[in-house]
Design an enzyme around this catalytic site. Structure first.
Site, short mmCIF file in Angstrom:
data_model
loop_
_atom_site.label_atom_id
_atom_site.label_comp_id
_atom_site.label_asym_id
_atom_site.label_seq_id
_atom_site.Cartn_x
_atom_site.Cartn_y
_atom_site.Cartn_z
N ARG A 1 0.85 -1.19 0.00
CA ARG A 1 0.00 0.00 0.00
C ARG A 1 0.88 1.24 0.00
O ARG A 1 2.10 1.13 0.10
CB ARG A 1 -1.04 0.00 1.15
N GLY A 2 0.24 2.40 -0.14
CA GLY A 2 1.02 3.63 -0.30
C GLY A 2 1.08 3.92 -1.80
O GLY A 2 1.37 3.04 -2.60
N ALA A 3 0.78 5.18 -2.14
CA ALA A 3 0.61 5.53 -3.56
C ALA A 3 1.82 5.18 -4.45
O ALA A 3 1.66 4.49 -5.47
CB ALA A 3 0.26 7.02 -3.66
N ARG B 1 -7.63 -0.33 -6.60
CA ARG B 1 -7.86 0.80 -5.69
C ARG B 1 -8.02 2.07 -6.55
O ARG B 1 -7.21 2.33 -7.42
CB ARG B 1 -6.68 0.95 -4.69
N GLN C 1 -2.00 2.33 9.96
CA GLN C 1 -0.70 2.41 9.28
C GLN C 1 0.33 3.17 10.11
O GLN C 1 1.52 2.91 10.03
CB GLN C 1 -0.85 3.11 7.92
N ASP D 1 -1.94 10.87 -2.01
CA ASP D 1 -2.35 9.84 -2.96
C ASP D 1 -2.66 10.42 -4.33
O ASP D 1 -2.58 9.73 -5.34
CB ASP D 1 -3.55 9.07 -2.43
N ASN E 1 -5.44 12.57 0.47
CA ASN E 1 -4.55 11.70 1.25
C ASN E 1 -5.39 10.94 2.28
O ASN E 1 -6.61 11.12 2.36
CB ASN E 1 -3.44 12.52 1.91
N LYS E 2 -4.73 10.13 3.05
CA LYS E 2 -5.39 9.27 4.03
C LYS E 2 -6.43 10.02 4.85
O LYS E 2 -6.20 11.16 5.28
CB LYS E 2 -4.30 8.67 4.94
O1 MRU Z 1 -4.53 3.30 2.24
P1 MRU Z 1 -3.05 3.47 2.14
O2 MRU Z 1 -2.30 2.92 3.30
O3 MRU Z 1 -2.52 2.99 0.81
O4 MRU Z 1 -2.87 5.06 2.16
C1 MRU Z 1 -1.57 5.58 2.09
C2 MRU Z 1 -1.56 7.06 2.24
O5 MRU Z 1 -2.56 7.71 2.38
C3 MRU Z 1 -0.21 7.71 2.11
O6 MRU Z 1 -0.16 8.89 2.86
C4 MRU Z 1 0.05 8.07 0.64
O7 MRU Z 1 -0.20 6.99 -0.19
C5 MRU Z 1 1.43 8.55 0.42
S1 MRU Z 1 2.62 7.27 0.64
C6 MRU Z 1 4.15 7.89 0.23
#
Ligand code: MRU
Length: 345
Positions: free
Chosen positions: A47-49, A90, A196, A237, A246-247
């Site tokens: 996970r993470g963009a 996603r 996370q 994201d 973002n999250k």
């Molecule tokens: O749902 P996730 O864990 O994939 O969400 C991740 C985030 O929101 C991060 O802040 C974002 O992807 C940046 S990661 C460098």
């Protein structure tokens, strides 16, 4: 840096740490099919963009590498079929779509036989992984200039090496500042419902010996009003013309930071920019109710209760003090200029 990149291509096998098992277990996942990559993205094992972008590119590389297609055309059809599966995983992080498009464009633009297309696709995925690391190191350098000795930085979710190929974006800045000898510390929000912050950010920083304190999400107002932090640094994201996506919880942090006059920075590579769209176009992923009604295997809410579970939120650009990317720190005005250029270009 960690010993292994978060994602590694090993001659037709893709290796990554299963992030759903952290911090309790270091389980290496090995994938040989694009469907396995898609599943791992959907289930947030990766996970993470930036990471899911590179993972998708490698997923297409797996399809090409193991394909029995005899012709270039058949191989491209198989890659396109895999691309369809990946983009259904996603919806919010733009890096996933950017990466799939980049590989498709490269494959379609390659003349020669299936073997040539495969080589080009695998090389392109590798290049994207390397570029991600380079971008993060640059983000680290630019961002560290904004961090003073003894600063305490609040971050949300995990924008660390685990969310990227290596080094991280928001945590990349922390890592670089720490490596420069600045005696900084981090406050990490736990980031309900998927935790996370507690599971991944706290794990990464502890592993690297960088001081970190964990708080629950609802402690942020207290922390800011007591001025226990100097700045907020988060990842993204998708950065659209008028907002940062973002999250979930990022928007509340930004509004609180604004109220308390605390700088609010967003760190992200250009692969996260989507300046042809605005927040009106944003698709916010809605995830399963169980993520809210359970903590681990423990049910914490009555059966049948209605649940809202948006995975991301939208922070208007007016709350953002600067966007730290690989080319430098972008002000709101600079972002607006870039947006206008993408609209007309
Ligand atoms: O749902 P996730 O864990 O994939 O969400 C991740 C985030 O929101 C991060 O802040 C974002 O992807 C940046 S990661 C460098």
């Amino acid at each position: 840096m960690q010993t292994m990149r978060t994602i590694e291509w090993r001659d037709g096998t893709l290796a990554t740490l299963d992030q759903t098992k952290l911090p309790n277990e270091n389980l290496i996942l090995e994938m040989r099919e694009c469907e396995e990559v898609a599943f791992a993205i959907k289930e947030m094992k990766m996970r993470g963009a930036p990471l899911i972008g590179v993972a998708a590119a490698y997923g297409l590389a797996l399809t090409a590498y193991h394909s029995k297609a005899k012709t270039r055309e058949d191989l491209i059809r198989q890659i396109e079929a895999s691309a369809k599966i990946l983009i259904e995983t996603r919806p919010t992080a733009v890096n996933l779509f950017w990466a799939v498009e980049r590989i498709l464009r490269k494959a379609r633009g390659t003349t020669g036989d299936a073997e040539t297309v495969t080589r080009v696709v695998v090389n392109e995925a590798q290049r994207m992984a390397d570029e991600d690391v380079e971008a993060n190191l640059k983000i680290g350098e630019h961002g560290a200039e904004l961090i003073n000795d003894k600063d305490v930085i609040l971050t949300h979710c995990n924008a660390g090496s685990l969310a990227t190929v290596d080094h991280g974006t928001a945590l990349g800045i922390v890592r670089t500042a720490w490596a420069q000898g600045k005696k900084i510390a981090v406050i990490a929000t736990e980031t309900r419902p998927k935790l996370q912050g507690a599971r991944l950010t706290a794990y990464e920083l502890k592993r690297d010996g960088i001081p970190v304190s964990l708080i629950t999400d609802n402690m942020v107002g207290y922390v800011m009003s007591r001025r226990l932090i100097n700045e907020v640094v988060v990842g993204a994201d998708r950065i659209v013309r008028d907002a940062v996506i973002n999250k979930i919880g990022t928007y509340s942090l930004a509004v609180l930071a604004h109220e308390h006059n605390i700088p609010f920075y967003v760190a992200a590579p250009k692969s996260t920019f989507d300046l042809v769209h605005t927040s009106k176009d944003a698709i916010i992923e809605k995830r399963n109710a169980d993520e809210v009604t359970y903590i681990g295997s423990q049910r914490i809410a009555p059966m049948g209760v209605k649940v809202l579970n948006p995975a991301f939120d939208i922070t208007p650009i007016k709350y953002v003090s600067g966007i730290i990317c690989e080319t430098g720190v972008l002000s709101k005005t600079k972002l607006e200029k870039l947006a206008t250029a993408s609209k007309h270009g």
